[in-house]
Design a protein around this motif. Structure first.
Motif, PDB file in Angstrom:
ATOM      1  N   LEU A  91       0.829  -1.213   0.000  1.00  0.00           N
ATOM      2  CA  LEU A  91       0.000   0.000   0.000  1.00  0.00           C
ATOM      3  C   LEU A  91       0.858   1.256   0.000  1.00  0.00           C
ATOM      4  CD1 LEU A  91      -2.799  -1.018   2.514  1.00  0.00           C
ATOM      5  CD2 LEU A  91      -3.050  -0.647   0.053  1.00  0.00           C
ATOM      6  N   ILE A  92       1.947   1.244   0.771  1.00  0.00           N
ATOM      7  CA  ILE A  92       2.848   2.403   0.802  1.00  0.00           C
ATOM      8  C   ILE A  92       3.462   2.621  -0.574  1.00  0.00           C
ATOM      9  CG2 ILE A  92       5.058   3.238   1.712  1.00  0.00           C
ATOM     10  CD1 ILE A  92       4.270   1.948   4.393  1.00  0.00           C
ATOM     11  N   GLN A  94       2.158   1.806  -3.472  1.00  0.00           N
ATOM     12  CA  GLN A  94       1.106   2.337  -4.336  1.00  0.00           C
ATOM     13  C   GLN A  94       0.886   3.826  -4.083  1.00  0.00           C
ATOM     14  OE1 GLN A  94      -2.369  -0.061  -3.744  1.00  0.00           O
ATOM     15  NE2 GLN A  94      -1.766  -1.585  -5.260  1.00  0.00           N
ATOM     16  N   ILE A  95       0.887   4.232  -2.842  1.00  0.00           N
ATOM     17  CA  ILE A  95       0.659   5.638  -2.494  1.00  0.00           C
ATOM     18  C   ILE A  95       1.806   6.482  -2.993  1.00  0.00           C
ATOM     19  CG2 ILE A  95       0.530   7.254  -0.550  1.00  0.00           C
ATOM     20  CD1 ILE A  95      -1.028   5.060   0.954  1.00  0.00           C
ATOM     21  N   GLN A  96       3.025   6.010  -2.878  1.00  0.00           N
ATOM     22  CA  GLN A  96       4.193   6.786  -3.306  1.00  0.00           C
ATOM     23  C   GLN A  96       4.248   6.923  -4.826  1.00  0.00           C
ATOM     24  OE1 GLN A  96       7.478   4.754  -1.436  1.00  0.00           O
ATOM     25  NE2 GLN A  96       7.255   5.910   0.470  1.00  0.00           N
ATOM     26  N   ASP A  98       1.637   7.311  -6.772  1.00  0.00           N
ATOM     27  CA  ASP A  98       0.623   8.267  -7.218  1.00  0.00           C
ATOM     28  C   ASP A  98       1.031   9.647  -6.990  1.00  0.00           C
ATOM     29  OD1 ASP A  98      -1.040   6.242  -8.018  1.00  0.00           O
ATOM     30  OD2 ASP A  98      -2.132   6.171  -6.132  1.00  0.00           O
TER      31      ASP A  98
END
Length: 98
Positions: A91-92, A94-96, A98
Motif C-alpha cells: 500500500l505504501i 502504491q501511495i508513493q 501516485d
C-alpha cells in the motif's frame, strides 16, 4: 509461575489430600494405617524432590503437547504479521507512485 504449573500443584494437592483421607478412613489397625501413610508420604517426597531437581536443572517437566501448541500459535502469529507487513508495504508503494 505459569498457569500450568499452578494447575499441576493444585492437582498434586488434591491427589495427596484424597490419598491421606482414604488411608485415614480405611478400616485397618492404626499401626498399619500409619505405616501405609508413612510409606506413601515418603514415596511422594521422593517424587517431589525429583520434580524440584528437574525444574532446578532446567529440564522440561511439563507436557510437550502444550509447548508444541504454543510454538504453533507463535509461528502462526508471526506468519500473519509478516503477511500484514507485506500488505502495508504494498500500500505504501502504491501511495508513493501516485
Amino acid at each position: 509461575m505459569s498457569r500450568s504449573g499452578g494447575s499441576f500443584f493444585a492437582f498434586l494437592l488434591g491427589v495427596v489430600t484424597g490419598g491421606v483421607l482414604g488411608i485415614l478412613y480405611a478400616p485397618d489397625k492404626g499401626t498399619n494405617t500409619r505405616d501405609k501413610l508413612t510409606y506413601q508420604l515418603d514415596k511422594l517426597k521422593k517424587q517431589l524432590e525429583g520434580f524440584v531437581n528437574d525444574v532446578a536443572e532446567g529440564k522440561d517437566v511439563f507436557d510437550n503437547d502444550a509447548k508444541n501448541q504454543g510454538e504453533k500459535i507463535v509461528k502462526d502469529a508471526k506468519d500473519k504479521a509478516e503477511r500484514l507487513l507485506d500488505d502495508v508495504n504494498g500500500l505504501i508503494s502504491q501511495i508513493q507512485k501516485d
